[in-house]
Scaffold this motif. Structure first.
Motif, PDB file in Angstrom:
ATOM      1  N   ASP A  64       0.748  -1.210   0.018  1.00  0.00           N
ATOM      2  CA  ASP A  64       0.027   0.167   0.147  1.00  0.00           C
ATOM      3  C   ASP A  64       0.689   1.268   0.080  1.00  0.00           C
ATOM      4  O   ASP A  64       2.025   1.280  -0.255  1.00  0.00           O
ATOM      5  CB  ASP A  64      -0.802  -0.025   1.351  1.00  0.00           C
ATOM      6  N   ASN A  65       0.330   2.361   0.332  1.00  0.00           N
ATOM      7  CA  ASN A  65       0.865   3.584   0.243  1.00  0.00           C
ATOM      8  C   ASN A  65       1.992   3.573   1.525  1.00  0.00           C
ATOM      9  O   ASN A  65       1.852   3.723   2.634  1.00  0.00           O
ATOM     10  CB  ASN A  65      -0.080   4.833   0.433  1.00  0.00           C
ATOM     11  N   MET A  66       3.330   3.833   1.002  1.00  0.00           N
ATOM     12  CA  MET A  66       4.255   3.664   1.743  1.00  0.00           C
ATOM     13  C   MET A  66       4.359   4.926   2.555  1.00  0.00           C
ATOM     14  O   MET A  66       4.783   4.973   3.882  1.00  0.00           O
ATOM     15  CB  MET A  66       5.846   3.490   1.164  1.00  0.00           C
ATOM     16  N   ASP A  67       4.081   6.267   2.165  1.00  0.00           N
ATOM     17  CA  ASP A  67       4.185   7.562   2.762  1.00  0.00           C
ATOM     18  C   ASP A  67       3.255   7.397   3.929  1.00  0.00           C
ATOM     19  O   ASP A  67       3.644   8.010   4.992  1.00  0.00           O
ATOM     20  CB  ASP A  67       3.805   8.829   1.784  1.00  0.00           C
ATOM     21  N   ASP A  68       2.021   6.934   3.726  1.00  0.00           N
ATOM     22  CA  ASP A  68       1.164   6.672   4.800  1.00  0.00           C
ATOM     23  C   ASP A  68       1.456   5.892   5.781  1.00  0.00           C
ATOM     24  O   ASP A  68       1.516   6.128   7.111  1.00  0.00           O
ATOM     25  CB  ASP A  68      -0.249   6.072   4.464  1.00  0.00           C
ATOM     26  N   LEU A  69       2.252   4.623   5.853  1.00  0.00           N
ATOM     27  CA  LEU A  69       2.661   3.911   6.536  1.00  0.00           C
ATOM     28  C   LEU A  69       3.784   4.612   7.428  1.00  0.00           C
ATOM     29  O   LEU A  69       3.636   4.479   8.759  1.00  0.00           O
ATOM     30  CB  LEU A  69       3.101   2.318   6.080  1.00  0.00           C
ATOM     31  N   VAL A  70       4.854   5.024   6.860  1.00  0.00           N
ATOM     32  CA  VAL A  70       5.812   5.844   7.304  1.00  0.00           C
ATOM     33  C   VAL A  70       5.241   6.868   8.391  1.00  0.00           C
ATOM     34  O   VAL A  70       5.429   6.798   9.536  1.00  0.00           O
ATOM     35  CB  VAL A  70       6.699   6.527   6.427  1.00  0.00           C
ATOM     36  N   GLU A  71       4.324   7.817   8.007  1.00  0.00           N
ATOM     37  CA  GLU A  71       3.852   8.752   8.885  1.00  0.00           C
ATOM     38  C   GLU A  71       3.099   7.990  10.030  1.00  0.00           C
ATOM     39  O   GLU A  71       3.432   8.426  11.222  1.00  0.00           O
ATOM     40  CB  GLU A  71       2.976   9.436   8.008  1.00  0.00           C
ATOM     41  N   LYS A  72       2.056   7.108   9.790  1.00  0.00           N
ATOM     42  CA  LYS A  72       1.553   6.584  11.042  1.00  0.00           C
ATOM     43  C   LYS A  72       2.449   5.771  11.883  1.00  0.00           C
ATOM     44  O   LYS A  72       2.178   5.889  13.137  1.00  0.00           O
ATOM     45  CB  LYS A  72       0.521   5.441  10.234  1.00  0.00           C
ATOM     46  N   SER A  73       3.629   5.082  11.591  1.00  0.00           N
ATOM     47  CA  SER A  73       4.132   4.392  12.373  1.00  0.00           C
ATOM     48  C   SER A  73       5.094   5.624  13.110  1.00  0.00           C
ATOM     49  O   SER A  73       5.228   5.089  14.326  1.00  0.00           O
ATOM     50  CB  SER A  73       5.333   3.725  11.512  1.00  0.00           C
ATOM     51  N   LEU A  74       5.559   6.474  12.459  1.00  0.00           N
ATOM     52  CA  LEU A  74       6.489   7.387  13.132  1.00  0.00           C
ATOM     53  C   LEU A  74       5.352   8.271  13.997  1.00  0.00           C
ATOM     54  O   LEU A  74       5.826   8.608  15.475  1.00  0.00           O
ATOM     55  CB  LEU A  74       6.954   8.692  12.292  1.00  0.00           C
ATOM     56  N   ARG A  75       4.043   8.497  14.045  1.00  0.00           N
ATOM     57  CA  ARG A  75       3.174   9.024  14.716  1.00  0.00           C
ATOM     58  C   ARG A  75       2.754   8.167  15.946  1.00  0.00           C
ATOM     59  O   ARG A  75       2.747   8.547  17.225  1.00  0.00           O
ATOM     60  CB  ARG A  75       1.782   9.447  14.386  1.00  0.00           C
ATOM     61  N   GLN A  76       2.951   6.766  15.676  1.00  0.00           N
ATOM     62  CA  GLN A  76       2.819   5.850  16.841  1.00  0.00           C
ATOM     63  C   GLN A  76       3.743   5.839  17.778  1.00  0.00           C
ATOM     64  O   GLN A  76       3.539   5.458  18.908  1.00  0.00           O
ATOM     65  CB  GLN A  76       2.795   4.278  16.350  1.00  0.00           C
ATOM     66  N   ALA A  77       4.728   6.197  17.126  1.00  0.00           N
ATOM     67  CA  ALA A  77       6.122   6.121  18.198  1.00  0.00           C
ATOM     68  C   ALA A  77       6.426   7.407  18.695  1.00  0.00           C
ATOM     69  O   ALA A  77       7.439   7.802  19.217  1.00  0.00           O
ATOM     70  CB  ALA A  77       7.282   5.544  17.440  1.00  0.00           C
ATOM     71  N   ALA A  78       5.273   8.402  18.456  1.00  0.00           N
ATOM     72  CA  ALA A  78       5.576   9.498  19.174  1.00  0.00           C
ATOM     73  C   ALA A  78       6.788  10.429  18.723  1.00  0.00           C
ATOM     74  O   ALA A  78       7.320  11.293  19.351  1.00  0.00           O
ATOM     75  CB  ALA A  78       5.460   9.708  20.493  1.00  0.00           C
ATOM     76  N   ILE A  79       7.340  10.281  17.549  1.00  0.00           N
ATOM     77  CA  ILE A  79       8.326  11.007  17.078  1.00  0.00           C
ATOM     78  C   ILE A  79       8.147  11.883  15.816  1.00  0.00           C
ATOM     79  O   ILE A  79       8.983  12.584  15.117  1.00  0.00           O
ATOM     80  CB  ILE A  79       9.386  10.073  16.965  1.00  0.00           C
ATOM     81  N   TRP A  80       7.008  11.795  15.081  1.00  0.00           N
ATOM     82  CA  TRP A  80       6.468  12.432  13.823  1.00  0.00           C
ATOM     83  C   TRP A  80       7.036  13.977  13.942  1.00  0.00           C
ATOM     84  O   TRP A  80       7.415  14.373  12.981  1.00  0.00           O
ATOM     85  CB  TRP A  80       5.127  12.087  13.585  1.00  0.00           C
ATOM     86  N   ASP A  81       6.332  14.744  14.898  1.00  0.00           N
ATOM     87  CA  ASP A  81       6.638  15.937  15.052  1.00  0.00           C
ATOM     88  C   ASP A  81       7.907  16.424  14.895  1.00  0.00           C
ATOM     89  O   ASP A  81       8.240  17.424  14.398  1.00  0.00           O
ATOM     90  CB  ASP A  81       6.042  16.622  16.144  1.00  0.00           C
TER      91      ASP A  81
END
Lengths: 274, 316
Positions: free
Chosen positions: A132-149
């Motif tokens: 699926d969409n890799m950009d979405d997965l990267v964002e979602k995973s980084l958000r889950q790990a509280a490091i996205w921002d």
């Protein structure tokens, strides 16, 4: 060393939940020496289970049995069964690579790949056949790990350019990106400063909604803060003078800390040794 | 009494002036010695450059673009030798790079028991200890006859391709490239192996923990992480191949005519210099110095490129 029946009856009391991982008479040999002996232990699903105990008690060794990472160590041999969803991970027809795709791991020392932050997440997903969409997965995973921002503006930068605490959260993101059943954590905060440690602990609380977490820790406060279940391991002098580890007591975290049944547990959690 | 005890204690902790001056003289010694290395290099470059001045004035840039080396007419140009130097080294690199990296992988992974690997490491390092004249003789008596059927086949079946457009006559670019590849193999292997072995073990565990297979771990994680070391070793090896003299001169055929075919005899700059120095004088000797200066420049460029690549990809 408590008998097998004692351990079984103790774990029976808390067996209302579904058990996702079971160690049955697990003994781990390094060459000819049994470094961890006769462990029976059930890991409940969607809870945090902590493994505590003094150095050399085999808690990390047991953790590495759960995703067969011990396979990488020359001369290491595992006896007994590790049951994951009704399958013995150590039977011949099980592929260790597939096991590790379902049971993720975070290490003591942050070990991001020497690739971009984006690639650190995408690499594992890609080899796991994610389409699926890799950009979405990267964002979602980084958000889950509280490091996205903290990293959203520098996804192309090398993962090694981050601070230690950020690297560890990146590694957690890398593990959760695979959508594993279980996340194993081997002293994930031992090389982090207090601020990063509390961020990772908060994260563990959030992650248990979706994942089962098994965490090895040296820090008893940490175990009492994050864990639902706690297992205490101890080490003893073996026949050849080498120390071997075994499971002493495994129960709900409150019981281990407030009402331990074994004398050695009581003195360990009371800070008398270890 | 107590104060004297304190005093003697502090006295023990003070370092004597001799010890301090030893320290500073050691620092100066290391400084001087390291500058000495740079000075020797500069000295060689300046001497060679000065010797080459008459030839530089006489031929200028055409020295590098012309293709006739004609002592009777005092006509000198080295395009065929520049071509020979670069192509023989590229052939060597083309063969030695994949084999060297493959060796490095086997020697740094646990495909083989430790004892077998230790013997293999020793044998590969032994390749580096063989004198180049032995390589050259081996090339003449073993490699050139061995390549005969392969060379003939290449010409018969792929003769339309410029690189294979001449008959295989024996000494030539192809055997020279192969000999060079064997000589530089230990450099590539040893440095690549070191850089693979020095990667942190957590990197490997991390890769396995996301479900990589062994191959994915080696090719997607370990080799990229060790890439700067591998490139560094390869460039060092290329430098060795560009400058190799004895083995090349014995098997390359020493033909100063420009020929694109790798099956034809050719020449390298180093081989040209070794062959002609003993009877050269006047402008011929100056031209050989000029050729040496150009070889110097080529290796310098190779090393600069290597350094740039390493800077760009450095990760560990």
């Amino acid at each position: 060393m408590p008998t097998q029946e004692q351990q079984n009856s103790r774990s029976q009391t808390s067996q209302k939940e579904e058990m996702i991982l079971k160690a049955e008479d697990v003994t781990v040999y390094y060459d000819d020496f049994a470094a961890l002996r006769g462990v029976y232990m059930d890991i409940p699903r969607n809870q945090v289970t902590a493994l505590i105990g003094p150095s050399g008690c085999g808690k990390s060794t047991l953790l590495r049995c759960f995703n067969r990472l011990n396979d990488l160590i020359d001369g290491c041999r595992v006896e007994g069964k590790v049951i994951y969803r009704d399958k013995n991970l150590y039977s011949d027809n099980i592929d260790a690579v597939e096991v590790r795709r379902r049971i993720g791991m975070v290490f003591q020392k942050p070990n991001p790949f020497p690739k971009s932050i984006y690639e650190n997440i995408a690499y594992g997903a890609r080899i796991n056949g994610y389409k699926d969409n890799m950009d979405d997965l990267v964002e979602k995973s980084l958000r889950q790990a509280a490091i996205w921002d903290e990293v959203k503006d520098k996804l192309k930068q090398n993962g090694l350019s981050l601070s230690g605490g950020q690297q560890q959260r990146l590694c957690i993101a890398r593990a959760v990106a695979l959508k594993p059943d279980v996340v194993l954590m081997d002293e994930p905060c031992s090389s982090l400063d207090p601020v990063s440690t509390s961020k990772v602990e908060d994260l563990i609380h959030e992650l248990k909604e979706e994942y089962t977490i098994v965490i090895v820790t040296h820090n008893m406060q940490q175990a009492s803060r994050v864990a639902d279940m706690t297992a205490f391991f101890n080490a003893e002098e073996g026949e050849s003078g080498n120390r071997f580890g075994y499971l002493v007591e495994y129960d709900r975290t409150e019981d281990i800390f407030e009402n331990p049944q074994e004398e050695s547990t009581k003195s360990y959690v009371g800070g008398h040794f270890g | 009494m107590s104060s004297s005890a304190v005093n003697s204690q502090t006295d023990n902790k003070n370092r004597s002036s001799t010890e301090k001056s030893l320290d500073s003289s050691f620092i100066w010694l290391t400084r001087i010695l390291s500058f000495l290395v740079a000075a020797v290099l500069l000295w060689i470059a300046i001497r060679v450059g000065l010797q080459a001045i008459p030839a530089i004035q006489e031929f200028g840039w055409s020295f590098m673009t012309g293709s006739s080396w004609n002592p009777p007419e005092q006509q000198y140009a080295i395009l065929p030798m520049i071509y020979g130097t670069i192509v023989s080294s590229l052939i060597a690199l083309l063969i030695a790079f994949p084999i060297g990296v493959a060796c490095a992988i086997v020697l740094s992974e646990n495909f083989l028991p430790q004892s077998v690997r230790r013997i293999l490491v020793f044998l590969v390092e032994l390749l580096a200890a063989i004198p180049s004249v032995v390589y050259g003789l081996w090339g003449i008596y073993v490699l050139i006859p061995f390549l005969k059927p392969i060379g003939s086949w290449l010409h018969q079946n792929l003769g339309w391709f410029p690189l294979f457009s001449t008959q295989y006559v024996g000494p030539g670019m192809l055997p020279a490239g192969i000999i060079l590849s064997i000589m530089i193999l230990p450099i590539i292997t040893a440095i690549s192996r070191d850089s693979l072995a020095s990667l942190p073990p957590e990197l490997r565990s991390g890769s396995y923990a996301v479900g990589s297979t062994r191959w994915q771990t080696i090719f997607s994680i370990l080799i990229p992480a060790a890439f700067s070391g591998i490139v560094g070793g390869t460039m060092l090896a290329l430098g060795r191949a560009l400058g190799e003299t004895m083995a090349a001169t014995l098997v390359i055929g020493n033909s100063n005519a420009l020929n694109f075919s790798v099956l034809a005899p050719a020449n390298t700059i180093a081989s040209l210099m070794a062959n002609q120095f003993s009877e050269a004088s006047g402008l011929q000797r100056d031209s050989l110095m000029y050729a040496g200066l150009i070889l110097f420049a080529i290796t310098l460029v190779v090393n600069i490129i290597a350094e740039l690549i390493i800077q760009k990809v450095k990760k560990y």
